[in-house]
Design an enzyme around this catalytic site. Structure first.
Site, PDB file in Angstrom:
ATOM      1  N   CYS A  17       0.839  -1.213   0.000  1.00  0.00           N
ATOM      2  CA  CYS A  17       0.000   0.000   0.000  1.00  0.00           C
ATOM      3  C   CYS A  17       0.869   1.256   0.000  1.00  0.00           C
ATOM      4  O   CYS A  17       2.083   1.211   0.144  1.00  0.00           O
ATOM      5  CB  CYS A  17      -0.936  -0.016   1.198  1.00  0.00           C
ATOM      6  SG  CYS A  17      -0.077   0.135   2.779  1.00  0.00           S
TER       7      CYS A  17
ATOM      8  N   HIS B   6       6.032   6.541  -2.244  1.00  0.00           N
ATOM      9  CA  HIS B   6       7.374   7.038  -2.569  1.00  0.00           C
ATOM     10  C   HIS B   6       7.288   8.510  -2.953  1.00  0.00           C
ATOM     11  O   HIS B   6       8.095   9.327  -2.523  1.00  0.00           O
ATOM     12  CB  HIS B   6       7.981   6.282  -3.758  1.00  0.00           C
ATOM     13  CG  HIS B   6       8.011   4.801  -3.597  1.00  0.00           C
ATOM     14  ND1 HIS B   6       7.844   3.942  -4.656  1.00  0.00           N
ATOM     15  CD2 HIS B   6       8.171   4.023  -2.508  1.00  0.00           C
ATOM     16  CE1 HIS B   6       7.924   2.692  -4.212  1.00  0.00           C
ATOM     17  NE2 HIS B   6       8.112   2.723  -2.913  1.00  0.00           N
TER      18      HIS B   6
ATOM     19  N   ALA C  29       3.058   1.673   2.920  1.00  0.00           N
ATOM     20  CA  ALA C  29       4.221   0.783   2.836  1.00  0.00           C
ATOM     21  C   ALA C  29       5.336   1.429   2.012  1.00  0.00           C
ATOM     22  O   ALA C  29       6.519   1.305   2.342  1.00  0.00           O
ATOM     23  CB  ALA C  29       3.830  -0.552   2.211  1.00  0.00           C
TER      24      ALA C  29
ATOM     25  N   ARG D 188      11.289  -5.185   6.459  1.00  0.00           N
ATOM     26  CA  ARG D 188      12.697  -4.906   6.178  1.00  0.00           C
ATOM     27  C   ARG D 188      13.470  -4.835   7.472  1.00  0.00           C
ATOM     28  O   ARG D 188      12.988  -4.321   8.464  1.00  0.00           O
ATOM     29  CB  ARG D 188      12.844  -3.535   5.499  1.00  0.00           C
ATOM     30  CG  ARG D 188      12.296  -3.458   4.122  1.00  0.00           C
ATOM     31  CD  ARG D 188      13.437  -3.199   3.134  1.00  0.00           C
ATOM     32  NE  ARG D 188      12.953  -3.344   1.786  1.00  0.00           N
ATOM     33  CZ  ARG D 188      12.829  -2.337   0.938  1.00  0.00           C
ATOM     34  NH1 ARG D 188      13.124  -1.126   1.306  1.00  0.00           N
ATOM     35  NH2 ARG D 188      12.415  -2.546  -0.286  1.00  0.00           N
TER      36      ARG D 188
END
Ligand code: SF4
Length: 538
Positions: free
Chosen positions: A59, A191, A62, A93
């Site tokens: 998503c 991003h 994320a 991560r």
């Protein structure tokens, strides 16, 4: 070649055969069979997944917190939302960092406001304020980043107002990111949101005395499995000064001075191209597309960098380091190539790794038969020249475009216009050619692969290795095909640069050649009266 493409076309017909007509048409547009006899090949990307199909995507939250912001070591990252969303911190991560003497490091912690029913009904702002107070009291960070998850946007908590109040109260940098999971079509939206805020609130906030000769920023490198450590080691050996990394082993403190660099290196194009472009406009810093995965691409990138700076001393040093690093790994790579020659790979990874790893595999004798992106846009597949043709959608408009202007005091051209034009003919300066152009005839490029397609293609093409993320890793294992996560490296690594290539080859050889796969024998094949169906029954 024509026959081969025909055969692959038939394979794809079989894969999409079970879709209703409308879905079939949609999915066909997301799949391309590489055919170099065609001038341009178009692929549909960055559109919403068809409802009802199990996507392997993440998503928006994320992408923002899990990918871009999470690796920043000196930041307390507060996830405002239910605890489950925190899966996209340590669950996804393992962020690693090397910490200097006076640097702070909060990467060992995950912070969440742990929203409950009552917070959803009465609002969670007070809880967020309290979380900031607690973080200040216990950790005293210089920067706090608040990331919003789905419920926050739905109930309308004003995280930006909370951040402003906390900033005034404590005199530190408190940033808020409206990256609710439902925004955009995938993690790609996150991003973009992270890039905008970093550019607006951090970059350019601190001047430094710069004495280094070749100052650079490393962008789109997230230190998976320690990749950034290895990249830093080799670049440092050549003589480069890395001012900031966005964002693996990076810090908010370093990003504040990133405008001082003379070149930005872009590793993952999709997750960071926004910042790279804004640097050009605001400060005049160009970017170079690099790839430090695999020895051949690493060598190319190092030579491109040396060409950009054009300094004879740097060029010689680059060649000396290449010779030294290559000599240390060549024998091992040749040994793994002997073991793996003729194997095939299926890649479905992120926004650049499906491209980058094709070269890594090739060097050890493995051909890629399918490659696709979870959250790529058309330019990641077809190259940046298609950007003007990409139509804006309502999903794109959900993400505010950050307009940057030339910083009159700090903007300067690093190279003359003529020199830049000349270099752009030789090296990927401010340009990315995309994945498809480098793929071989008859291979498949596939966008937003789903579980049905993964299973069907695996059965038909029988790859020896499937590389992706955690959501589909075990589907592959259950089918008897070794899978390697390229979003987290399954806790191995580093895989970058020269020594990293050997680490990767070792892990791949161990996985593919393991006798384990020969022992898969489900109970219904051994016990009378039991009936069952095994996903990879071939
Ligand atoms: S989609 Fe929403 S609820 Fe799910 S992890 Fe992302 S932010 Fe959290």
């Amino acid at each position: 070649m024509v026959n081969e493409v025909k055969k692959i076309e038939e394979t794809l017909e079989e894969v999409i055969d079970s879709y209703p007509a409308k879905s079939m048409k949609n999915r066909k547009e997301h799949i391309v069979i590489r055919d170099t006899s065609q001038d341009k090949q178009k692929i549909m990307a960055n559109t919403r997944t068809i409802p009802g199909i199990i996507s392997n995507r993440g998503c928006c939250f994320a992408g923002c917190q899990g990918v871009v912001l999470g690796p920043l070591k000196d930041v307390v990252h507060i996830v405002h939302g239910p605890i489950g969303c925190c899966y996209y911190t340590w669950g996804m991560r393992r962020n690693q960092a090397v910490v200097g003497e006076n640097e702070k490091n909060f990467l060992n912690f995950s912070f969440s406001t742990d929203m409950q029913d009552s917070d959803i009904v009465f609002g969670g702002e007070k809880k967020l304020e309290q979380a900031i107070d607690e973080a200040m009291e216990i950790f005293n960070p210089g920067t706090i980043m608040i990331t919003a998850t789905c419920p926050v946007g739905l109930i309308g908590d004003d995280i930006h107002a909370v951040a402003r109040r906390a900033q005034e109260k404590y005199g530190i940098s408190v940033m808020a990111f409206s990256c609710e999971g439902y925004k955009g079509v995938s993690q790609s939206a996150g991003h973009h949101i992270a890039n905008n805020e970093l550019m607006e609130h951090l970059v350019g906030k601190k001047e430094i005395e710069l004495e280094a000769e070749y100052p650079i920023n490393l962008m789109g490198e997230y230190n998976i499995g320690g990749d950034a450590f290895e990249i830093e080691r080799v670049l440092g050996k050549i003589g480069y000064k890395i001012i900031a990394t966005f964002s693996g082993n990076g810090s908010a403190e370093a990003i504040m001075s990133a405008h001082e660099a003379d070149l930005n290196l872009v590793q993952c194009h999709r997750s960071i191209n926004y910042i790279a472009e804004m640097f050009r406009e605001k400060y005049g810093v160009p970017w170079l597309k690099v790839n430090f995965l695999g020895v051949d691409q690493t060598i190319k990138s190092l030579r491109d960098m040396a060409k950009y700076f054009g300094d004879e001393k740097l060029i010689q040093r680059t060649e000396a380091v290449i010779a030294e690093e290559l000599a240390a790994v060549e024998q091992s790579l040749a040994m793994y190539q002997d073991l793996l020659e003729g194997k095939t790979a299926f890649l479905f990874v992120g926004g650049s790794r499906a491209h980058h790893y094709q070269n890594v595999f090739k060097r050890i004798g493995i051909d890629t038969v399918v490659a696709g992106y979870e959250f790529g846009h058309r330019d990641d597949y077809e190259g940046r020249e298609v950007i003007p043709d990409i139509k804006m959608t309502a999903d794109d408009r959900n993400i505010p475009e950050l307009e940057v202007e030339k910083d009159e005091q700090r903007y300067h051209l690093r190279l003359s216009k003529e020199k830049m034009e000349e270099l752009a003919k030789e090296i990927p300066l401010n340009n990315y050619e995309g994945m498809i152009k480098e793929m071989e005839d008859g291979t498949i490029a596939i966008d937003d692969l789903n579980h049905h397609e993964q299973v069907k293609l695996t059965k038909i093409l029988k790859p020896d290795i499937y590389c992706s993320g955690i959501k589909d890793k075990y589907t592959s294992h259950k089918m008897g095909v070794f899978s390697k996560q390229l979003h987290s490296y399954d806790y191995s690594g580093p895989y970058a640069m020269f020594k990293g290539h050997v680490n990767f080859a070792r892990d791949v050889a161990n996985g593919i050649l393991s006798p384990t796969w020969g022992y898969i024998n489900p109970p219904w094949k051994k016990e009378a009266g039991l009936e069952g169906n095994y996903g990879g029954d071939y």
